[in-house]
Enzyme design. Structure first.
Site, PDB file in Angstrom:
ATOM      1  N   GLY A  86       1.077  37.522 -24.345  1.00 31.42           N
ATOM      2  CA  GLY A  86       1.389  36.198 -23.815  1.00 31.42           C
ATOM      3  C   GLY A  86       0.203  35.731 -22.983  1.00 31.42           C
ATOM      4  N   ALA A 111      -0.417  36.054 -19.878  1.00 29.83           N
ATOM      5  CA  ALA A 111      -0.902  37.041 -18.907  1.00 29.83           C
ATOM      6  C   ALA A 111      -1.833  38.040 -19.588  1.00 29.83           C
ATOM      7  CB  ALA A 111       0.280  37.758 -18.260  1.00 29.83           C
ATOM      8  N   GLN A 169       7.651  24.781 -22.979  1.00 35.52           N
ATOM      9  CA  GLN A 169       7.622  23.368 -23.380  1.00 35.52           C
ATOM     10  C   GLN A 169       6.993  22.518 -22.295  1.00 35.52           C
ATOM     11  OE1 GLN A 169      11.636  22.155 -24.366  1.00 35.52           O
ATOM     12  NE2 GLN A 169      11.704  23.393 -26.211  1.00 35.52           N
ATOM     13  N   GLY A 188       5.213  22.816 -19.356  1.00 38.19           N
ATOM     14  CA  GLY A 188       3.787  22.873 -19.096  1.00 38.19           C
ATOM     15  C   GLY A 188       3.416  23.749 -17.928  1.00 38.19           C
ATOM     16  N   GLU A 225       8.785  17.310 -13.071  1.00 37.52           N
ATOM     17  CA  GLU A 225       9.938  18.187 -13.354  1.00 37.52           C
ATOM     18  C   GLU A 225      10.726  18.418 -12.067  1.00 37.52           C
ATOM     19  OE1 GLU A 225       8.413  21.702 -15.274  1.00 37.52           O
ATOM     20  OE2 GLU A 225       8.199  20.680 -17.191  1.00 37.52           O
ATOM     21  N   HIS A 241      18.269  28.419 -17.068  1.00 31.05           N
ATOM     22  CA  HIS A 241      17.789  27.055 -17.313  1.00 31.05           C
ATOM     23  C   HIS A 241      19.027  26.198 -17.556  1.00 31.05           C
ATOM     24  CE1 HIS A 241      15.658  23.601 -18.819  1.00 31.05           C
ATOM     25  NE2 HIS A 241      14.511  24.182 -18.535  1.00 31.05           N
ATOM     26  N   ARG A 271      16.436  23.666 -10.393  1.00 25.30           N
ATOM     27  CA  ARG A 271      17.293  24.029 -11.521  1.00 25.30           C
ATOM     28  C   ARG A 271      18.463  24.925 -11.165  1.00 25.30           C
ATOM     29  NH1 ARG A 271      12.758  26.820 -15.276  1.00 25.30           N
ATOM     30  NH2 ARG A 271      12.192  24.668 -15.436  1.00 25.30           N
ATOM     31  N   HIS A 324      16.937  32.405 -18.430  1.00 27.19           N
ATOM     32  CA  HIS A 324      15.650  31.810 -18.795  1.00 27.19           C
ATOM     33  C   HIS A 324      14.463  32.587 -18.241  1.00 27.19           C
ATOM     34  CE1 HIS A 324      12.906  28.546 -19.775  1.00 27.19           C
ATOM     35  NE2 HIS A 324      12.552  28.410 -18.500  1.00 27.19           N
ATOM     36  N   GLU A 369       5.435  37.390 -16.174  1.00 23.08           N
ATOM     37  CA  GLU A 369       6.874  37.413 -15.858  1.00 23.08           C
ATOM     38  C   GLU A 369       7.376  38.805 -15.503  1.00 23.08           C
ATOM     39  OE1 GLU A 369       9.109  34.966 -18.515  1.00 23.08           O
ATOM     40  OE2 GLU A 369      11.032  35.666 -17.732  1.00 23.08           O
ATOM     41  N   ARG A 422      12.379  30.235  -8.967  1.00 26.50           N
ATOM     42  CA  ARG A 422      11.061  29.732  -9.394  1.00 26.50           C
ATOM     43  C   ARG A 422      11.070  28.222  -9.570  1.00 26.50           C
ATOM     44  NH1 ARG A 422       8.705  28.647 -14.709  1.00 26.50           N
ATOM     45  NH2 ARG A 422      10.796  29.022 -15.495  1.00 26.50           N
TER      46      ARG A 422
HETATM   47  P1  FAD Z   1       5.203  36.677 -22.693  1.00 27.69           P
HETATM   48  O1  FAD Z   1       4.563  35.433 -23.082  1.00 27.69           O
HETATM   49  O2  FAD Z   1       6.669  36.776 -22.824  1.00 27.69           O
HETATM   50  O3  FAD Z   1       4.550  37.824 -23.582  1.00 27.69           O
HETATM   51  C1  FAD Z   1       5.079  39.121 -23.587  1.00 27.69           C
HETATM   52  C2  FAD Z   1       4.272  39.957 -24.538  1.00 27.69           C
HETATM   53  O4  FAD Z   1       4.581  41.323 -24.327  1.00 27.69           O
HETATM   54  C3  FAD Z   1       4.533  39.697 -26.014  1.00 27.69           C
HETATM   55  O5  FAD Z   1       3.310  39.761 -26.691  1.00 27.69           O
HETATM   56  C4  FAD Z   1       5.388  40.876 -26.434  1.00 27.69           C
HETATM   57  O6  FAD Z   1       5.247  41.252 -27.790  1.00 27.69           O
HETATM   58  C5  FAD Z   1       4.809  41.953 -25.561  1.00 27.69           C
HETATM   59  N1  FAD Z   1       5.690  43.077 -25.311  1.00 27.69           N
HETATM   60  C6  FAD Z   1       6.876  43.100 -24.671  1.00 27.69           C
HETATM   61  N2  FAD Z   1       7.342  44.349 -24.623  1.00 27.69           N
HETATM   62  C7  FAD Z   1       6.440  45.130 -25.245  1.00 27.69           C
HETATM   63  C8  FAD Z   1       6.362  46.510 -25.526  1.00 27.69           C
HETATM   64  N3  FAD Z   1       7.312  47.369 -25.167  1.00 27.69           N
HETATM   65  N4  FAD Z   1       5.288  46.968 -26.208  1.00 27.69           N
HETATM   66  C9  FAD Z   1       4.311  46.133 -26.624  1.00 27.69           C
HETATM   67  N5  FAD Z   1       4.333  44.821 -26.365  1.00 27.69           N
HETATM   68  C10 FAD Z   1       5.380  44.328 -25.685  1.00 27.69           C
HETATM   69  N6  FAD Z   1       6.961  28.510 -17.769  1.00 27.69           N
HETATM   70  C11 FAD Z   1       6.164  27.514 -17.316  1.00 27.69           C
HETATM   71  O7  FAD Z   1       5.400  27.707 -16.370  1.00 27.69           O
HETATM   72  N7  FAD Z   1       6.213  26.303 -17.913  1.00 27.69           N
HETATM   73  C12 FAD Z   1       7.025  26.024 -18.974  1.00 27.69           C
HETATM   74  O8  FAD Z   1       7.009  24.928 -19.508  1.00 27.69           O
HETATM   75  C13 FAD Z   1       7.877  27.046 -19.442  1.00 27.69           C
HETATM   76  N8  FAD Z   1       8.730  26.814 -20.444  1.00 27.69           N
HETATM   77  C14 FAD Z   1       9.457  27.847 -20.957  1.00 27.69           C
HETATM   78  C15 FAD Z   1      10.269  27.630 -22.063  1.00 27.69           C
HETATM   79  C16 FAD Z   1      10.961  28.682 -22.636  1.00 27.69           C
HETATM   80  C17 FAD Z   1      11.839  28.444 -23.834  1.00 27.69           C
HETATM   81  C18 FAD Z   1      10.846  29.976 -22.086  1.00 27.69           C
HETATM   82  C19 FAD Z   1      11.571  31.138 -22.704  1.00 27.69           C
HETATM   83  C20 FAD Z   1      10.061  30.196 -20.965  1.00 27.69           C
HETATM   84  C21 FAD Z   1       9.370  29.136 -20.390  1.00 27.69           C
HETATM   85  N9  FAD Z   1       8.559  29.324 -19.272  1.00 27.69           N
HETATM   86  C22 FAD Z   1       7.790  28.303 -18.812  1.00 27.69           C
HETATM   87  C23 FAD Z   1       8.339  30.658 -18.727  1.00 27.69           C
HETATM   88  C24 FAD Z   1       7.001  31.183 -19.264  1.00 27.69           C
HETATM   89  O9  FAD Z   1       6.852  30.762 -20.608  1.00 27.69           O
HETATM   90  C25 FAD Z   1       6.912  32.687 -19.217  1.00 27.69           C
HETATM   91  O10 FAD Z   1       7.284  33.155 -17.951  1.00 27.69           O
HETATM   92  C26 FAD Z   1       5.485  33.141 -19.494  1.00 27.69           C
HETATM   93  O11 FAD Z   1       5.022  32.566 -20.679  1.00 27.69           O
HETATM   94  C27 FAD Z   1       5.446  34.643 -19.584  1.00 27.69           C
HETATM   95  O12 FAD Z   1       4.177  35.011 -20.033  1.00 27.69           O
HETATM   96  P2  FAD Z   1       3.829  36.536 -20.114  1.00 27.69           P
HETATM   97  O13 FAD Z   1       2.425  36.617 -20.598  1.00 27.69           O
HETATM   98  O14 FAD Z   1       4.177  37.202 -18.847  1.00 27.69           O
HETATM   99  O15 FAD Z   1       4.846  37.127 -21.217  1.00 27.69           O
HETATM  100  C1  SIN Z   2      11.013  23.429 -19.257  1.00 26.86           C
HETATM  101  O1  SIN Z   2      10.242  22.872 -20.024  1.00 26.86           O
HETATM  102  O2  SIN Z   2      12.045  22.937 -18.814  1.00 26.86           O
HETATM  103  C2  SIN Z   2      10.704  24.806 -18.835  1.00 26.86           C
HETATM  104  C3  SIN Z   2       9.819  24.771 -17.691  1.00 26.86           C
HETATM  105  C4  SIN Z   2       9.805  26.103 -17.024  1.00 26.86           C
HETATM  106  O3  SIN Z   2      10.585  26.993 -17.346  1.00 26.86           O
HETATM  107  O4  SIN Z   2       8.981  26.254 -16.114  1.00 26.86           O
END
Ligand code: FAD
Ligand code: SIN
Length: 547
Positions: free
Chosen positions: A13, A15, A46, A48, A118, A242, A288, A349, A373, A384
């Site tokens: 993701g 991060a 979605q 941002g 938002e 959410h 929220r 969420h 996350e 958050r």
């Molecule tokens: P993720 O993007 O979830 O990536 C996790 C990664 O870890 C994936 O590649 C997965 O395959 C890998 N993984 C997991 N477990 C394992 C394992 N055991 N072994 C190997 N790989 C593993 N936040 C905002 O700030 N703005 C937004 O508009 C927003 N909208 C959102 C809308 C939706 C529908 C959702 C679900 C969340 C939203 N969020 C938003 C929250 C935000 O998207 C997430 O908190 C953020 O993207 C998390 O990023 P990350 O890199 O920590 O993890």
């Molecule tokens: C959304 O687009 O409502 C999600 C935004 C967020 O989770 O930060």
């Protein structure tokens, strides 16, 4: 066969990818992900990414909005660090090729980006790529990663557990993380990945609940792995629901962005009557947790299954241009959002708590970092603020990468790490047990550990989850590991951590609302719920094994 690299990253993701791109300048990087690299919560973002960008905005206001949402539990120094780093990290994403939507909203940013509003934000500060911000971020970052010779991505490799020197018992000195065991799903084999430093960037744990906006990979693996290794995990009771997940039998986990309410859509009941004014003077744009609780109350007291978003009175072209992804998905399901009411209900969420880290993303174990996350940095506190998580991930990936690049830790040799020992495990002919337990945990969390909690519901959940943990552990030791079994084991740990933390918090605060203790303690500073001895709980369930 083991793999060795200077840096190991679990997760693709925002991060994991930002971190990988940064540390690749200093050494070799192995990156693991469970499915295709695009898949994860980031892809579905979605709304941002929040960051101060206009002359009408300033750091103090973004800090204040974040602190208000966090309900007294944010770490103010971390909030300041993240907010002030925002413009530079957003600029970096743009330089890496992320195409945010342009507009003419009076922004002073030299390229005049279109900024959204938002809930909980006092002004427009959300950079977005239409309503598919996450898809765009993943596209741009993965394109860069694929050009980077020092980075290797291993898809369909699921990390099972951390390898620490304490577990190996053959190293002297302080405990240190030297890598992970991972299931290579396509080969059906478990391999060791060793590295100087390991980053957990595994995202959230929405799949611990029946209704969630999260994709299937979000089973809290990083939190579960860390907890099993005795790494402190905090604030897991603060699960953000959410308010507006699409409520439709054919729609799996589809979010209707908060930006839709920012653009003027109203929440109404089945008779088309607005109700948010009854709950909060900010109406649809209240934080929220307030909106989710209000909807939960409407649904329960009216005996209905959902409420509705109503765009009526808004310009149809602006809606379709502003929210093409939402428009298309709803249209496929027979809902024209420019004219029809959109059925919505709250869904799990975001995990506000997680693996405890310091300002550089370091956990309590040397060589182990956590970003995104999966982590608990102190930014979100008890709730958050919308669009602060992509920002947090970008800022902490930057901090952690700088620290890991400087870390003076020897490269472990694959020879020092034993091959995975499957013992006498056999192939299971009872996979129904896994799917049944999976369903039971998620239902139990939904019904007893949801938006509104009581002591009795929590006790009931704890008893069920303890029972299921025992059954899962027995299964784990006797049968060959599969992704389904490993994910089940992880959501059970997450469920246990959420329930235990919720039982320990004897007040209601932010996202944690317990009818048996509705007051918020005014004690300053408010305290985190930190679980730092989970390996003891786990020892109760696990048979004594070498690892
Ligand atoms: P993720 O993007 O979830 O990536 C996790 C990664 O870890 C994936 O590649 C997965 O395959 C890998 N993984 C997991 N477990 C394992 C394992 N055991 N072994 C190997 N790989 C593993 N936040 C905002 O700030 N703005 C937004 O508009 C927003 N909208 C959102 C809308 C939706 C529908 C959702 C679900 C969340 C939203 N969020 C938003 C929250 C935000 O998207 C997430 O908190 C953020 O993207 C998390 O990023 P990350 O890199 O920590 O993890
Ligand atoms: C959304 O687009 O409502 C999600 C935004 C967020 O989770 O930060």
């Amino acid at each position: 066969m083991s793999e060795q690299s200077d840096f190991l990253v679990i997760g693709t993701g925002i991060a994991g990818l930002v971190y990988a791109l940064k540390v690749a300048r200093f050494g070799t990087v192995n990156v693991l992900c469970k499915r295709e690299p695009e898949e994860g919560n980031t892809r579905y973002a979605q709304g941002g990414i929040a960051s101060v960008a206009t002359s009408e905005d300033n750091f103090a206001t973004h800090i204040q909005d974040t602190l208000i949402a966090g309900a007294g539990l944010c770490r103010e120094d971390v909030v300041r660090q993240v907010v002030e780093a925002g413009p530079e990290r957003v600029r970096e994403l743009i330089d890496w090729g992320v195409r945010f939507t342009h507009g003419h909203n009076g922004a002073t940013h030299e390229m005049e980006y279109d900024l959204h509003l938002e809930g909980g934000h006092s002004t427009k500060r959300i950079y977005h790529a239409e309503d598919r911000t996450g898809v765009e971020i993943e596209r741009a970052l993965l394109e860069r990663v694929r050009q980077e010779p020092n980075i290797r991505v291993f898809e369909y490799h699921m990390a099972i557990d951390l390898i620490t020197t304490a577990k190996l018992r053959q190293f002297s000195g302080a405990n240190r993380c030297v890598g992970v065991y991972a299931l290579d799903e396509k080969a059906g084999k478990v391999r060791a990945f060793v590295a100087r430093t390991t980053l957990l960037a595994t995202g959230g744990s929405g799949k611990a609940y029946l209704l969630t906006t999260n994709p299937d990979v979000a089973s809290g693996d990083g939190v579960a792995m860390a907890a099993r290794a005795g790494v402190p995990v905090a604030n897991m009771e603060f699960i953000q629901f959410h308010p507006t997940c699409l409520y439709h039998p054919m729609a799996k986990n589809f979010l209707i962005s908060e930006a839709v309410r920012g653009a003027g859509a109203k929440l109404v009941d089945e008779n088309g009557r607005r109700f948010m004014d009854k709950y909060d003077e900010r109406g649809e744009l209240a934080p929220r947790d307030v909106v989710a609780r209000a909807i939960d109350h409407e649904i329960k007291t009216r005996g209905v299954e959902c409420v509705y978003l109503d765009f009526s009175g808004q310009n149809a072209a602006e809606i379709t241009e502003g929210f093409p992804g939402i428009y298309e998905r709803c249209y496929e399901l027979g809902i024209d959002i420019t004219t029809d009411l959109i059925p919505v209900a709250p869904a799990a969420h975001y995990q506000c708590g997680g693996v405890v880290v310091d300002a550089k993303g370091r956990t309590s174990v040397a060589g182990l970092y956590a970003v995104g996350e999966v982590s608990c940095t102190g930014l979100h506190g008890a709730n958050r603020l919308a669009s602060n998580s992509l920002l947090e991930a970008a800022v902490f990936a930057h901090e952690a990468s700088a620290d890991a690049a400087r870390a003076d830790l020897p490269l472990p040799s694959p020879k020092d790490v034993p091959e995975w020992d499957a013992g006498s495990a056999t192939d299971s002919d009872e996979t129904v047990v896994v799917s049944h337990n999976w369903d039971e945990i998620r239902r139990c969390m939904q019904n007893y550990v949801g938006i509104v909690r009581t002591d009795r519901r929590l006790l009931r959940a704890k008893a069920r989850i303890d029972f299921l943990q025992r059954e899962i552990w027995e299964y784990y030791w006797n049968f060959v590991v599969t992704r389904d079994l490993l994910e089940l084991r992880n959501i059970a740990v997450v469920a246990d951590l959420v329930v235990t933390s919720a039982m320990r918090r004897r007040e209601s605060r932010g996202l944690h609302y317990n009818l048996d203790c509705p007051e918020t303690f005014d004690a300053v500073p408010a305290k985190d719920t930190c679980i730092s001895d989970y390996q003891k709980t786990f020892a109760k369930f696990a048979k004594v094994q070498g690892l």
